[in-house]
Design a protein around this motif. Structure first.
Motif, PDB file in Angstrom:
ATOM      1  N   ASP A  87       0.868  -1.474  -0.577  1.00 50.86           N
ATOM      2  CA  ASP A  87       0.208  -0.048   0.048  1.00 50.86           C
ATOM      3  C   ASP A  87       0.795   1.564   0.130  1.00 50.86           C
ATOM      4  O   ASP A  87       0.729   2.509  -0.478  1.00 50.86           O
ATOM      5  CB  ASP A  87      -0.861  -0.038   1.232  1.00 50.86           C
ATOM      6  CG  ASP A  87      -2.250  -1.189   1.101  1.00 50.86           C
ATOM      7  OD1 ASP A  87      -2.057  -1.612  -0.425  1.00 50.86           O
ATOM      8  OD2 ASP A  87      -3.070  -1.274   1.934  1.00 50.86           O
ATOM      9  N   CYS A 120      -7.406   3.862   6.990  1.00 54.02           N
ATOM     10  CA  CYS A 120      -6.524   3.268   6.664  1.00 54.02           C
ATOM     11  C   CYS A 120      -7.821   1.837   7.988  1.00 54.02           C
ATOM     12  O   CYS A 120      -8.208   2.442   8.735  1.00 54.02           O
ATOM     13  CB  CYS A 120      -5.313   2.088   7.303  1.00 54.02           C
ATOM     14  SG  CYS A 120      -4.452   3.818   6.442  1.00 54.02           S
ATOM     15  N   ASP A 121      -7.974   0.565   7.510  1.00 52.48           N
ATOM     16  CA  ASP A 121      -8.542   0.063   8.353  1.00 52.48           C
ATOM     17  C   ASP A 121      -7.747  -1.500   8.663  1.00 52.48           C
ATOM     18  O   ASP A 121      -6.842  -2.410   8.549  1.00 52.48           O
ATOM     19  CB  ASP A 121      -9.549  -1.393   8.269  1.00 52.48           C
ATOM     20  CG  ASP A 121     -10.401   0.163   7.983  1.00 52.48           C
ATOM     21  OD1 ASP A 121     -10.878   1.374   8.018  1.00 52.48           O
ATOM     22  OD2 ASP A 121     -11.747  -0.513   6.657  1.00 52.48           O
ATOM     23  N   VAL A 130      -7.075  -4.383   9.985  1.00 57.44           N
ATOM     24  CA  VAL A 130      -7.111  -6.003  10.125  1.00 57.44           C
ATOM     25  C   VAL A 130      -6.714  -7.460  11.648  1.00 57.44           C
ATOM     26  O   VAL A 130      -5.324  -6.351  11.615  1.00 57.44           O
ATOM     27  CB  VAL A 130      -7.190  -6.514   8.440  1.00 57.44           C
ATOM     28  CG1 VAL A 130      -7.259  -5.196   8.033  1.00 57.44           C
ATOM     29  CG2 VAL A 130      -5.071  -6.810   8.109  1.00 57.44           C
ATOM     30  N   SER A 151      -2.085  -2.442   8.664  1.00 56.75           N
ATOM     31  CA  SER A 151      -3.482  -1.565   8.116  1.00 56.75           C
ATOM     32  C   SER A 151      -3.722  -1.611   6.375  1.00 56.75           C
ATOM     33  O   SER A 151      -2.729  -1.587   6.102  1.00 56.75           O
ATOM     34  CB  SER A 151      -3.224  -0.671   8.329  1.00 56.75           C
ATOM     35  OG  SER A 151      -3.339   0.175   9.541  1.00 56.75           O
ATOM     36  N   ARG A 152      -4.745  -1.250   6.100  1.00 58.24           N
ATOM     37  CA  ARG A 152      -5.189  -1.707   4.529  1.00 58.24           C
ATOM     38  C   ARG A 152      -5.369  -0.386   4.594  1.00 58.24           C
ATOM     39  O   ARG A 152      -7.024   0.125   5.058  1.00 58.24           O
ATOM     40  CB  ARG A 152      -5.729  -2.965   4.188  1.00 58.24           C
ATOM     41  CG  ARG A 152      -5.165  -4.154   3.760  1.00 58.24           C
ATOM     42  CD  ARG A 152      -3.766  -4.563   3.277  1.00 58.24           C
ATOM     43  NE  ARG A 152      -3.119  -5.882   2.961  1.00 58.24           N
ATOM     44  CZ  ARG A 152      -2.663  -6.230   2.121  1.00 58.24           C
ATOM     45  NH1 ARG A 152      -2.292  -5.656   1.303  1.00 58.24           N
ATOM     46  NH2 ARG A 152      -2.166  -7.893   1.682  1.00 58.24           N
ATOM     47  N   THR A 195      -8.500   1.536   2.821  1.00 62.60           N
ATOM     48  CA  THR A 195      -9.459   1.179   2.021  1.00 62.60           C
ATOM     49  C   THR A 195     -10.466   2.810   1.519  1.00 62.60           C
ATOM     50  O   THR A 195     -11.603   2.757   0.924  1.00 62.60           O
ATOM     51  CB  THR A 195     -10.630   1.265   3.393  1.00 62.60           C
ATOM     52  OG1 THR A 195     -10.753   1.426   3.808  1.00 62.60           O
ATOM     53  CG2 THR A 195      -9.788  -0.543   3.696  1.00 62.60           C
ATOM     54  N   TYR A 239      -8.034  -3.565  -0.583  1.00 62.11           N
ATOM     55  CA  TYR A 239      -8.989  -3.298   0.029  1.00 62.11           C
ATOM     56  C   TYR A 239      -9.389  -1.805  -0.123  1.00 62.11           C
ATOM     57  O   TYR A 239     -10.453  -1.532   0.847  1.00 62.11           O
ATOM     58  CB  TYR A 239      -7.547  -3.314   1.512  1.00 62.11           C
ATOM     59  CG  TYR A 239      -7.701  -4.587   2.280  1.00 62.11           C
ATOM     60  CD1 TYR A 239      -8.546  -6.060   2.868  1.00 62.11           C
ATOM     61  CD2 TYR A 239      -6.242  -5.514   1.779  1.00 62.11           C
ATOM     62  CE1 TYR A 239      -7.926  -6.285   3.301  1.00 62.11           C
ATOM     63  CE2 TYR A 239      -6.293  -6.602   2.221  1.00 62.11           C
ATOM     64  CZ  TYR A 239      -7.199  -7.602   3.097  1.00 62.11           C
ATOM     65  OH  TYR A 239      -6.820  -8.940   3.831  1.00 62.11           O
ATOM     66  N   GLN A 265     -11.954   0.738  -1.093  1.00 62.20           N
ATOM     67  CA  GLN A 265     -13.064   0.835  -1.955  1.00 62.20           C
ATOM     68  C   GLN A 265     -13.884   1.973  -2.262  1.00 62.20           C
ATOM     69  O   GLN A 265     -14.916   1.998  -2.306  1.00 62.20           O
ATOM     70  CB  GLN A 265     -14.492   0.575   0.066  1.00 62.20           C
ATOM     71  CG  GLN A 265     -14.170  -1.152   0.344  1.00 62.20           C
ATOM     72  CD  GLN A 265     -14.323  -1.390   1.791  1.00 62.20           C
ATOM     73  OE1 GLN A 265     -15.567  -0.682   2.013  1.00 62.20           O
ATOM     74  NE2 GLN A 265     -14.101  -2.558   2.819  1.00 62.20           N
ATOM     75  N   ARG A 293     -12.157  -4.897  -4.706  1.00 62.30           N
ATOM     76  CA  ARG A 293     -13.310  -4.677  -3.553  1.00 62.30           C
ATOM     77  C   ARG A 293     -13.545  -3.154  -3.694  1.00 62.30           C
ATOM     78  O   ARG A 293     -14.108  -3.249  -2.592  1.00 62.30           O
ATOM     79  CB  ARG A 293     -12.740  -5.199  -2.647  1.00 62.30           C
ATOM     80  CG  ARG A 293     -11.546  -6.378  -2.101  1.00 62.30           C
ATOM     81  CD  ARG A 293     -11.493  -6.419  -0.553  1.00 62.30           C
ATOM     82  NE  ARG A 293     -11.114  -7.539   0.234  1.00 62.30           N
ATOM     83  CZ  ARG A 293     -10.680  -7.932   0.702  1.00 62.30           C
ATOM     84  NH1 ARG A 293     -10.575  -7.958   2.251  1.00 62.30           N
ATOM     85  NH2 ARG A 293      -9.644  -9.401   0.736  1.00 62.30           N
TER      86      ARG A 293
END
Length: 420
Positions: A30, A76-77, A79, A84-85, A87, A109, A111, A133
């Motif tokens: 990322d 970032c989320d 997991v 973190s990815r 989103t 990841y 969105q 995604r």
């Protein structure tokens, strides 16, 4: 069956607490994509205090979201792996310039991608198909050119696609039928050519805007049954309105103005169970089909049939439609007298019937006196235009006639000897 001991339960509680407070790290892939994105932007377009200006990568972008750096335009989320990815990535309305083609969009990841209203140029990257995604892609208001990549049709989770107001050309890819979750599709304000494809496999599609392009050929023979709004104004579409379009049970707005459509305006458009706004102005329609008495269940609120080639008498049924409050038939070749039902609908609509608040009839060959009920209207109460017709005694001082003087007697009689 055994049970957990108190010490075991406490151990798990402490472990969870430690996990929730553990520092996350941004996945290295990322970070690489974000670095590529920043490097692709023209440094002269990155102003101090802007979003990209805060991206110096001296700190972890996701671990410092609460700090002063790298907080803009990124979400970032956390997991399970505590990595973190990204989103959500939003760089909209910063007037950045540069090319996006040098970025390998490997953000699995992601969105939501929003880079609208900037000055990015070059092609739409093929690598956007890596965003497996992604649910929303916004590329509006840039300077992107070239064709729309067919690979975008592989984004099976995509719900909204905004490609409008760029310089895109070529045809709309047939692969878009693979966007099974797509709800909204906008690519107005480009240079798209060719025929509009049949997208009937997109069972969730509600909204299409393909206006202000160079789309040609006839209208598609089939449409998504879920369609609510179809806007394709200002193209070069010709032929008739297909029955499949009229058969859409949920459509509320149809705007096909500024095209080359011809033939008759179908009667079923005036009996449709959900259609509320119909705009067919600036085409080449020659007549309007009478719908019979079934128009009494119509939901139509506004109809614009102006600037066509419609001949004959004013359609009387339009003055009886229960919800119709705005009607424009300006600049056609209609003749005869103004029907009494038009005047009554404007002055005494009756119980459960909407009043005409906007009635535009100028630029035709209507003759005879102005119906008496219209003369009782006060200026400013409604919008009426009767100018440029063959009406008897319609002085410019009368607000109904302020749309222009009446045609000369010689012009009126040359159009049809029936005009007195």
């Amino acid at each position: 069956m055994g049970c957990f001991s108190i010490s075991t339960v406490l151990f798990f509680i402490v472990l969870c607490a430690l996990f929730l407070h553990a520092h996350s790290t941004t996945h290295w892939q990322d970070i690489e994509v974000l670095k590529q994105l920043k490097n692709s932007v023209d440094p002269n377009s990155v102003s101090p205090g802007s979003c990209l200006n805060s991206w110096d990568f001296s700190v972890d972008p996701c671990d410092n979201l609460g700090g002063e750096k790298f907080t803009c335009g990124l979400r970032c989320d956390l997991v399970v792996s505590s990595v973190s990815r990204v989103t959500e990535l939003a760089l909209d309305q910063w007037n950045y310039s540069g090319s996006l083609t040098s970025v390998s969009w490997n953000l699995p990841y992601l969105q939501n991608l929003d880079i609208t209203n900037n000055a990015f140029s070059g092609l739409v990257p093929e690598s956007l198909s890596n965003l497996t995604r992604v649910q929303r892609v916004g590329l509006s208001g840039n300077s992107l050119s070239g064709s729309i990549p067919s690979s975008l049709g592989s984004l099976s989770n995509l719900e909204e696609l905004y490609l409008d107001n760029n310089f895109l050309e070529g045809e709309i890819p047939q692969s878009f039928n693979g966007l099974k979750n797509l709800k909204r599709l906008e690519f107005q304000g480009n240079q798209i050519t060719g025929e509009f494809p049949e997208l009937d496999q997109l069972i969730n599609l509600n909204f299409i805007d393909a206006s202000d392009n160079a789309i040609s050929g006839e209208l598609p023979a089939s449409y998504p049954a879920s369609l609510i709004e179809l806007t394709m104004r200002n193209n070069s579409i010709e032929g008739n309105i297909p029955a499949s379009l009229i058969g859409l049970n949920f459509v509320q707005v149809i705007d096909l103005s500024h095209n080359k459509l011809s033939g008759s305006v179908p009667a079923s458009l005036f009996t449709h169970p959900s259609l509320e706004q119909l705009t067919l102005s600036y085409n080449q329609f020659g007549s309007v089909q009478e719908p019979g008495i079934s128009f009494q269940n119509s939901q139509l609120i506004a109809a614009d049939l102006s600037n066509n080639e419609i001949r004959g008498l004013l359609p009387g049924f339009l003055g009886l439609m229960p919800r119709l409050s705005s009607l424009s038939l300006e600049n056609n070749k209609l003749s005869g007298m103004i029907p009494t039902q038009y005047a009554l609908k404007m002055v005494f609509p009756g119980e459960g019937v909407s009043q005409f608040e906007r009635l535009l009839l100028g630029g035709n060959y209507l003759f005879g006196p102005i119906p008496g009920p219209l003369l009782d209207l006060k200026a400013g109460s409604v919008t009426v235009r009767l100018g440029d017709n063959c009406l008897y005694r319609c002085p410019l001082r009368l607000f109904l006639c302020e749309g222009g003087e009446q045609k000369s007697l010689s012009e009126c009689q040359a159009f049809g000897p029936i005009i007195p």
